[in-house]
Design an enzyme around this catalytic site. Sequence first.
Site, PDB file in Angstrom:
ATOM      1  N   ARG A 112       1.270  -1.358  -0.114  1.00  2.74           N
ATOM      2  CA  ARG A 112       0.271   0.201   0.291  1.00  2.74           C
ATOM      3  C   ARG A 112       1.220   1.311   0.069  1.00  2.74           C
ATOM      4  O   ARG A 112       1.004   2.429  -0.531  1.00  2.74           O
ATOM      5  CB  ARG A 112      -0.906  -0.003   1.405  1.00  2.74           C
ATOM      6  CG  ARG A 112      -1.827  -0.901   0.695  1.00  2.74           C
ATOM      7  CD  ARG A 112      -2.758  -1.513   2.117  1.00  2.74           C
ATOM      8  NE  ARG A 112      -2.658  -1.803   3.325  1.00  2.74           N
ATOM      9  CZ  ARG A 112      -2.734  -2.409   4.206  1.00  2.74           C
ATOM     10  NH1 ARG A 112      -3.772  -3.786   3.228  1.00  2.74           N
ATOM     11  NH2 ARG A 112      -2.656  -3.448   5.187  1.00  2.74           N
TER      12      ARG A 112
ATOM     13  N   PHE B  78     -10.874  -5.919  -5.427  1.00  2.00           N
ATOM     14  CA  PHE B  78     -10.695  -6.845  -3.791  1.00  2.00           C
ATOM     15  C   PHE B  78     -10.801  -5.367  -2.893  1.00  2.00           C
ATOM     16  O   PHE B  78      -9.667  -5.654  -2.513  1.00  2.00           O
ATOM     17  CB  PHE B  78     -10.443  -7.845  -4.085  1.00  2.00           C
ATOM     18  CG  PHE B  78      -9.812  -8.941  -5.492  1.00  2.00           C
ATOM     19  CD1 PHE B  78     -10.981  -9.432  -5.586  1.00  2.00           C
ATOM     20  CD2 PHE B  78      -9.820  -8.497  -6.486  1.00  2.00           C
ATOM     21  CE1 PHE B  78     -11.838 -10.728  -6.911  1.00  2.00           C
ATOM     22  CE2 PHE B  78     -10.015  -9.148  -7.795  1.00  2.00           C
ATOM     23  CZ  PHE B  78     -10.835 -10.316  -7.329  1.00  2.00           C
TER      24      PHE B  78
ATOM     25  N   ASP C  26     -15.967  -4.711  -4.845  1.00  2.00           N
ATOM     26  CA  ASP C  26     -15.888  -5.109  -3.889  1.00  2.00           C
ATOM     27  C   ASP C  26     -16.935  -6.385  -3.690  1.00  2.00           C
ATOM     28  O   ASP C  26     -17.616  -5.463  -3.616  1.00  2.00           O
ATOM     29  CB  ASP C  26     -15.312  -5.240  -2.076  1.00  2.00           C
ATOM     30  CG  ASP C  26     -14.823  -5.929  -1.361  1.00  2.00           C
ATOM     31  OD1 ASP C  26     -13.240  -6.639  -1.377  1.00  2.00           O
ATOM     32  OD2 ASP C  26     -15.498  -7.039  -1.051  1.00  2.00           O
TER      33      ASP C  26
ATOM     34  N   ASP D 237      -6.416  -7.879  -5.993  1.00  2.00           N
ATOM     35  CA  ASP D 237      -5.590  -8.158  -4.596  1.00  2.00           C
ATOM     36  C   ASP D 237      -7.036  -9.419  -4.377  1.00  2.00           C
ATOM     37  O   ASP D 237      -7.484  -9.038  -2.904  1.00  2.00           O
ATOM     38  CB  ASP D 237      -5.587  -7.135  -4.108  1.00  2.00           C
ATOM     39  CG  ASP D 237      -4.613  -7.431  -1.869  1.00  2.00           C
ATOM     40  OD1 ASP D 237      -4.155  -8.865  -2.669  1.00  2.00           O
ATOM     41  OD2 ASP D 237      -5.243  -7.195  -1.344  1.00  2.00           O
TER      42      ASP D 237
ATOM     43  N   CYS E 160      -2.284 -14.703  -2.822  1.00  2.00           N
ATOM     44  CA  CYS E 160      -2.174 -14.948  -1.759  1.00  2.00           C
ATOM     45  C   CYS E 160      -2.306 -17.027  -1.722  1.00  2.00           C
ATOM     46  O   CYS E 160      -2.486 -16.761  -0.463  1.00  2.00           O
ATOM     47  CB  CYS E 160      -2.487 -14.532  -0.992  1.00  2.00           C
ATOM     48  SG  CYS E 160      -4.315 -14.139  -0.819  1.00  2.00           S
TER      49      CYS E 160
HETATM   50  N1  SAH Z   1      -6.570  -4.723  -0.410  1.00  2.00           N
HETATM   51  C1  SAH Z   1      -7.592  -5.127   0.422  1.00  2.00           C
HETATM   52  C2  SAH Z   1      -7.504  -6.642   0.844  1.00  2.00           C
HETATM   53  C3  SAH Z   1      -8.345  -7.458   0.079  1.00  2.00           C
HETATM   54  S1  SAH Z   1      -9.229  -9.330   0.666  1.00  2.00           S
HETATM   55  C4  SAH Z   1      -6.828  -4.593   1.146  1.00  2.00           C
HETATM   56  O1  SAH Z   1      -5.870  -4.166   1.192  1.00  2.00           O
HETATM   57  O2  SAH Z   1      -7.088  -4.606   2.358  1.00  2.00           O
HETATM   58  C5  SAH Z   1     -10.029  -9.859  -0.739  1.00  2.00           C
HETATM   59  C6  SAH Z   1     -10.810  -8.959  -1.180  1.00  2.00           C
HETATM   60  O3  SAH Z   1     -12.232  -9.230  -1.838  1.00  2.00           O
HETATM   61  C7  SAH Z   1     -11.953  -9.255  -0.029  1.00  2.00           C
HETATM   62  O4  SAH Z   1     -12.438  -7.543   0.895  1.00  2.00           O
HETATM   63  C8  SAH Z   1     -13.269  -9.928  -0.193  1.00  2.00           C
HETATM   64  O5  SAH Z   1     -14.478  -9.758   0.152  1.00  2.00           O
HETATM   65  C9  SAH Z   1     -13.322  -9.602  -1.760  1.00  2.00           C
HETATM   66  N2  SAH Z   1     -13.974 -10.237  -2.319  1.00  2.00           N
HETATM   67  C10 SAH Z   1     -13.657 -11.605  -2.846  1.00  2.00           C
HETATM   68  N3  SAH Z   1     -14.600 -11.871  -3.420  1.00  2.00           N
HETATM   69  C11 SAH Z   1     -14.291 -11.032  -4.848  1.00  2.00           C
HETATM   70  C12 SAH Z   1     -15.494 -11.140  -6.180  1.00  2.00           C
HETATM   71  N4  SAH Z   1     -15.214 -12.371  -6.789  1.00  2.00           N
HETATM   72  N5  SAH Z   1     -15.508  -9.938  -6.127  1.00  2.00           N
HETATM   73  C13 SAH Z   1     -15.304  -9.467  -5.770  1.00  2.00           C
HETATM   74  N6  SAH Z   1     -15.140  -8.923  -4.557  1.00  2.00           N
HETATM   75  C14 SAH Z   1     -14.284 -10.274  -4.308  1.00  2.00           C
END
Ligand code: SAH
Length: 403
Positions: free
Chosen positions: A219, A235, A257, A307, A347
Site C-alpha cells: 500500500r 478487491f 468489492d 488483490d 495470496c
Molecule cells: N486489498 C485489500 C484486501 C483484499 S482481501 C486490502 O488492502 O485491505 C479480498 C477481498 O476480496 C475481500 O474484501 C472480499 O470481500 C473480496 N472478494 C472476494 N471475492 C470477490 C469477488 N469475486 N468479487 C469482488 N470482491 C470479492
Amino acid sequence: MHATSRMSAPSLELKAGRERSLRRRHPWVFSGAIEKVRGSPKSGDTVELRASDGKFLAWAAYSPASQIRARVWSFDEDRPPGADLLAERIGAALALRRAAIPLRATNAMRLIHGESDGVPGLVADFYAGVLVVQVLSAGCERWRDALVEILREKSGCSAIYERSDTEARELEGLKPRSGLLSGSMADGPVRIVENGIEYEVDVVAGQKTGFYLDQRDNRARVQRLADGREALNCFCYTGGFALAAISGGARSVLSIDGSGPALECAQRNLALNRMDADRARWLEADVFDALRKLRSDGGQFDLIVLDPPKFAPTPKDAERAARGYKDINLNALRLLRRGGLLATFSCSGGISRELFQKIVAGAAADAGASLVLRERLDAAPDHPVLMEFPEGEYLKGLLLERR
Ligand code: SAH
C-alpha cells in the site's frame, strides 16, 4: 526429567525415508509418512517423532483429524514444549518485529505468524492495543491458556480477542470459537494508523482478524506511485489501497468489492481521513463481471490493483485458481493504458511465485500487452518467511508497467 518424559511421551515412528523433510527442519508430518503410533496420544498431545531406525527427530503436536498429522514444536531433544519454550518463541517473534518495523509506520502488525515464528498454527495480530488471535492447530489449542497468558504479558496489549472462526480449524477437528479472552475493549471498531492513514478495524466481525496487514508495504508503494493517476482498485475490502492511492495524489479511484459491509467501512475510512469523497467511487460487485462491464463501457485506467482472496489454498486447487488469476489479469490489462501500472497479487499457498508470473505473462500475451517487470512484491516483514518452510511465503505480487 528427560527419562520421565521419554517414558511417558507417546511417539510416532515414520516410514523409512520419510524423515528427510524433518532433517531439513520442515515442521510438518503428513499422515502418509507415519508407520506406527506408539501409546495413545489424543488431539494436541505432545509426541516424539522417531525415524524408522528409532532415532529421535523432534517433539511435535499430534493432530489425529488432520492430514498434517503432527506439527513440530522443537527439533531439540532437550527442549520439549512447555511454557518456557513458548515464551522464548514469542519473545523472539516480538524482537523481530521491533527490529523490522518502524513504529512511526504503524501501530498495527502481525506479532505471531504461525510456523514461521515457531508456533505452528498460531496467528496474533496487534491493532492499537487490541490483540486478535487465531488458534488454528490442535497443538496450539492444547497450549491455548499458556499462549494467551504469555501474549498478554509480553505484547503490552489491553485486550485479547479470539477469532478462531475459520475453516482451517475444521481440518484440525476443532470447532470455531470467538470472543474476548482477556482485558476489556471499547464498543465498536478499533482505529489504527498505517503509513499516515487511519483505518477502522472491526476485529469482531471483519474478515480474518479484521485487516490485511500483509499488504502494508505494498500500500505504501501504491501511495508513492499514484500521483496524477486514474486508479482501479479491485478487491478493495475496507479501502486500504484506495486511501493509499488518494493520499498519494491519485486523480480518482474506482474500488470494487463483493462485500457491502467492507465497502461501508471503506467509506467511513475515507471520511475519517478527511479525504476528498469526489475522488473515490465504490462499487459493490463481482470483480470478474465488473471488469468485463468496464471494458464494454470503454473504461481506461493508469493504475490498477488486483488483490483477490485466496483462489488456491493448496496445490490441488492450482489449476482452477490459475484460470481465475488469468481471467482477472487479462481483463484488467485490457483496461490499462500505455505507461500504466498494474500491481497484481496472489495470496494462494497453492500457487508458486513462478507459476503466478507465468499466468500473468500468459494474460499479457493474450491482451497484446508488453509489460516491464518493475518489482517483485512480498508480504511485509511482520510475515516472516523461514527458508525451511516455503509454505510461509504465501503472498506474491508483481508490479508491472505497460509499455
Ligand atoms: N486489498 C485489500 C484486501 C483484499 S482481501 C486490502 O488492502 O485491505 C479480498 C477481498 O476480496 C475481500 O474484501 C472480499 O470481500 C473480496 N472478494 C472476494 N471475492 C470477490 C469477488 N469475486 N468479487 C469482488 N470482491 C470479492
